[in-house]
Each structure stands twice: as C-alpha cells, then as structure tokens.
Design an enzyme around this catalytic site. Structure first.
Site, PDB file in Angstrom:
ATOM      1  N   HIS A  47       0.822  -1.199   0.000  1.00 38.33           N
ATOM      2  CA  HIS A  47       0.000   0.000   0.000  1.00 38.33           C
ATOM      3  C   HIS A  47       0.863   1.259   0.000  1.00 38.33           C
ATOM      4  O   HIS A  47       1.011   1.943   1.015  1.00 38.33           O
ATOM      5  CB  HIS A  47      -0.942   0.002   1.210  1.00 38.33           C
ATOM      6  CG  HIS A  47      -2.097  -0.935   1.058  1.00 38.33           C
ATOM      7  ND1 HIS A  47      -2.795  -1.448   2.117  1.00 38.33           N
ATOM      8  CD2 HIS A  47      -2.672  -1.462  -0.052  1.00 38.33           C
ATOM      9  CE1 HIS A  47      -3.758  -2.241   1.670  1.00 38.33           C
ATOM     10  NE2 HIS A  47      -3.701  -2.265   0.360  1.00 38.33           N
ATOM     11  N   GLU A 132      -5.830  -7.858   3.881  1.00 40.37           N
ATOM     12  CA  GLU A 132      -5.283  -8.888   4.760  1.00 40.37           C
ATOM     13  C   GLU A 132      -6.402  -9.602   5.514  1.00 40.37           C
ATOM     14  O   GLU A 132      -6.372 -10.826   5.680  1.00 40.37           O
ATOM     15  CB  GLU A 132      -4.294  -8.258   5.756  1.00 40.37           C
ATOM     16  CG  GLU A 132      -3.601  -9.284   6.625  1.00 40.37           C
ATOM     17  CD  GLU A 132      -2.696  -8.666   7.667  1.00 40.37           C
ATOM     18  OE1 GLU A 132      -2.597  -9.257   8.757  1.00 40.37           O
ATOM     19  OE2 GLU A 132      -2.092  -7.604   7.392  1.00 40.37           O
ATOM     20  N   CYS A 200       2.766  -7.054  13.392  1.00 43.63           N
ATOM     21  CA  CYS A 200       4.048  -7.038  12.686  1.00 43.63           C
ATOM     22  C   CYS A 200       5.104  -6.304  13.502  1.00 43.63           C
ATOM     23  O   CYS A 200       4.856  -5.225  14.043  1.00 43.63           O
ATOM     24  CB  CYS A 200       3.833  -6.362  11.331  1.00 43.63           C
ATOM     25  SG  CYS A 200       5.327  -5.835  10.494  1.00 43.63           S
TER      26      CYS A 200
END
Length: 331
Positions: A47, A132, A200
């Site tokens: 993105h 996602e 993450c």
C-alpha cells in the site's frame, strides 16, 4: 515563529521498507527481469502510491480481480495475502502464480487453519474490507468472526465460550488491538491468545518510535499512503502520544507550510511500505524552511530478512505455456 526559535526534526528509526515489503517489491522486480513484462499483480503489491507507480513503469500491471489476468500469464499475489479461493481462481484461469504474501501474514493464515481444524471460534481483530482481513477470513470462513474494534465486542456471539481464540490483522496499532482484546476477555474469560503476537514487528517498532517523539514534537509528519493501515495508525499514535497535530502525506510537496506555524519541533516517521527516498525528500523540504537539525529517535534495530518466493526459482513462462496446453503445474 521568530528567527531565534530553535528548529529541529525528530526522525523516527527504523524507517524504510520492512522485510515483508522489501521481499514483495524485489519479487516483482525479479519477476520482470526473469520473465519480462507484463507481470500481473493481484491488488497493489504494497500500500504505497510511489512503489506502485514505479513498478507500473517497469511493466507490472495491477489488477483487482484474478479474472482480469489473461490466461497463460504470470500473476503475483500481494504482501497482504489472499484467500484459498483466489489460488483456485488462478488455477481455473490457467495462470502461473507467485505468492509474495508476507511470511508474518502467512503465519496468521496458518494459525487460522489450525484453530479452525480444532473447532475453535476465531475472533479476527481487524478492519473490514482490508485485503489482509479478507485473505485471512477466507482460510476458515465458517469459523472466523471479524471484530472491528472494541465497539464490535458487544454483538459478538460464539458457539462455545470455552473454545474461543483471537487473531489479528498484522498492521494494527498495538494499543488498539489490546483494547479490543481486553474487551473480548471481559466477555469471554476463557479467550485463548495466539501462540505469538500477530502484530508485525515493523509496525510495533514504528509505533514505539512515534510514542517517544510525540511528547516533544508539536507536529508529526507521517510519510505513507492513505490506504496503508499501518501509516494511518501512526497518525493516530502520534496524536495520542501528545503531538498537537499529525498529518499523513505521500510526498513532500503535500506538506502545507501553515502546519509549521508556531512549531519548533517536527517529528518525521514513515509507514513500513515507504521507501527511504520519500523520507529524504521530506527532510530536504523541512531543511529548506529552517529545520536542519535532525535528531534520530531509535526504537529498535531491524535485522530480519525473508527469502524470495520459491516460485522465482522456477521457469514460470514454461509453466504458463503448459497450463495453456491443458497440462498441470507442480506447486
């Protein structure tokens, strides 16, 4: 702002691509080198507007649906991951595939499959419509319920409160995720946590650096695209950390000079899918306006690397030709 006011920039570190983004971008470049253009990519590989435009100039073609890719072509799946049904669509469309899903996202997919096989209800914390989330939900649609923040918790229903687990979109804010988890635990005291943190590492590190700078910087500029979940979160984190204002920009020329009025300290950070050149351009823009003193705010060292998708070690053009002849491809 007077001429004697000290002007400085707090620059968050780490910056630049995280390992998953680096892997995905290099995978597109390698595929173009090995097989020539075009290489189709299902959805934006990451993105970031600049990255997508740069790869388009090299011959990548970005599509939203698998059906848009001509039979016999190579298609790459983005770092955000896809549902199993997308792999099936590619097979029906006689496409050679490269899976550039970030390994951290793949880990969440595998957790979803494992818990579904053990007949758990899976509460997936994430934002509705995000690629996602769509990909992860597709791994076990009959077992997964999306929880889009603490406000969704009240309406969540499960079959057995003793067999419930939570997973999360990897690019959320840590604080946002844990607020939702806390609310879920109030409702479901036996809620199971995933074996490892799903957020993450790069997202966490960047948020930590912004928290450190937010108390000192009146203004925080986040370099990133508006469809980048982790970049949008950084704007929110900066404000919660004490910054008077925070703005998201793709490029330096989007900065409004009016934002600098009365500001002596500017924080600069970037999303995990932002190349360093865009951050450098912001620093140059600020330096030209008197903000030349740059201090690094370091939250963590990032030394993680991921190997390229295994499909790049095969002759995908030959595989695509075989698929067009009606043969099968070894996955």
């Amino acid at each position: 702002m007077t001429a004697t006011t000290s002007r400085r920039v707090l620059l968050a570190a780490p910056r630049g691509y995280c390992a998953g983004v680096d892997r995905a971008v290099i995978a597109v470049e390698k595929a173009l080198e090995q097989y020539g253009a075009p290489v189709y990519v299902r959805h934006e590989i990451v993105h970031n507007k600049y990255v997508v435009q740069t790869l388009e100039r090299k011959g990548a073609i970005f599509v939203e649906r698998t059906e848009e890719v001509p039979p016999g072509s190579i298609v790459m799946f983005s770092a955000h991951g896809v549902a199993p049904v997308v792999h099936e669509e590619a097979a029906r469309g006689r496409l050679a595939t490269i899976d550039a899903t970030c390994p951290l996202v793949t880990k969440v997919h595998k957790e979803a499959v494992r818990f579904a096989n053990e007949d758990y209800d899976i509460l997936l914390i994430g934002h509705e419509g995000h690629e996602e989330v769509i990909g992860t939900s597709g791994e076990a649609p009959d077992h997964i319920t999306l929880v889009d923040g603490p406000g969704d918790v009240e309406k969540v229903e499960v079959r057995d409160p003793s067999k419930v687990v939570w997973l999360s979109q990897t690019t959320l804010s840590v604080d946002e995720t844990m607020e939702t988890v806390d609310a879920l635990k109030e409702k479901f005291p036996l809620l199971v946590s995933p074996p490892s943190d799903d957020i993450c590492y790069a997202t966490q590190n960047r948020q930590l650096a912004v928290k450190q700078m937010g108390a000192e910087a009146e203004l925080v500029i986040v370099v990133g695209s508006r469809n980048s979940s982790n970049s949008v979160r950084l704007v929110e984190v900066a404000k919660l950390a004490g910054a008077r204002a925070s703005y998201l920009v793709d490029f330096a020329d989007e900065i409004d000079e009016a934002w600098l009025e009365g500001v002596s300290t500017v924080g600069v950070t970037s999303g995990a899918s932002v190349p360093e050149v865009l951050v450098e351009q912001v620093l140059e823009w600020l330096a030209a306006r008197g903000f030349e003193d740059v201090e690094i705010v370091k939250a963590a060292e990032e030394s993680i690397t991921f190997s390229l998708p295994k499909e790049l070690r095969r002759d995908l053009r030959a595989e695509a030709a075989e698929l067009m002849r009606g043969g099968t491809s070894e996955g």
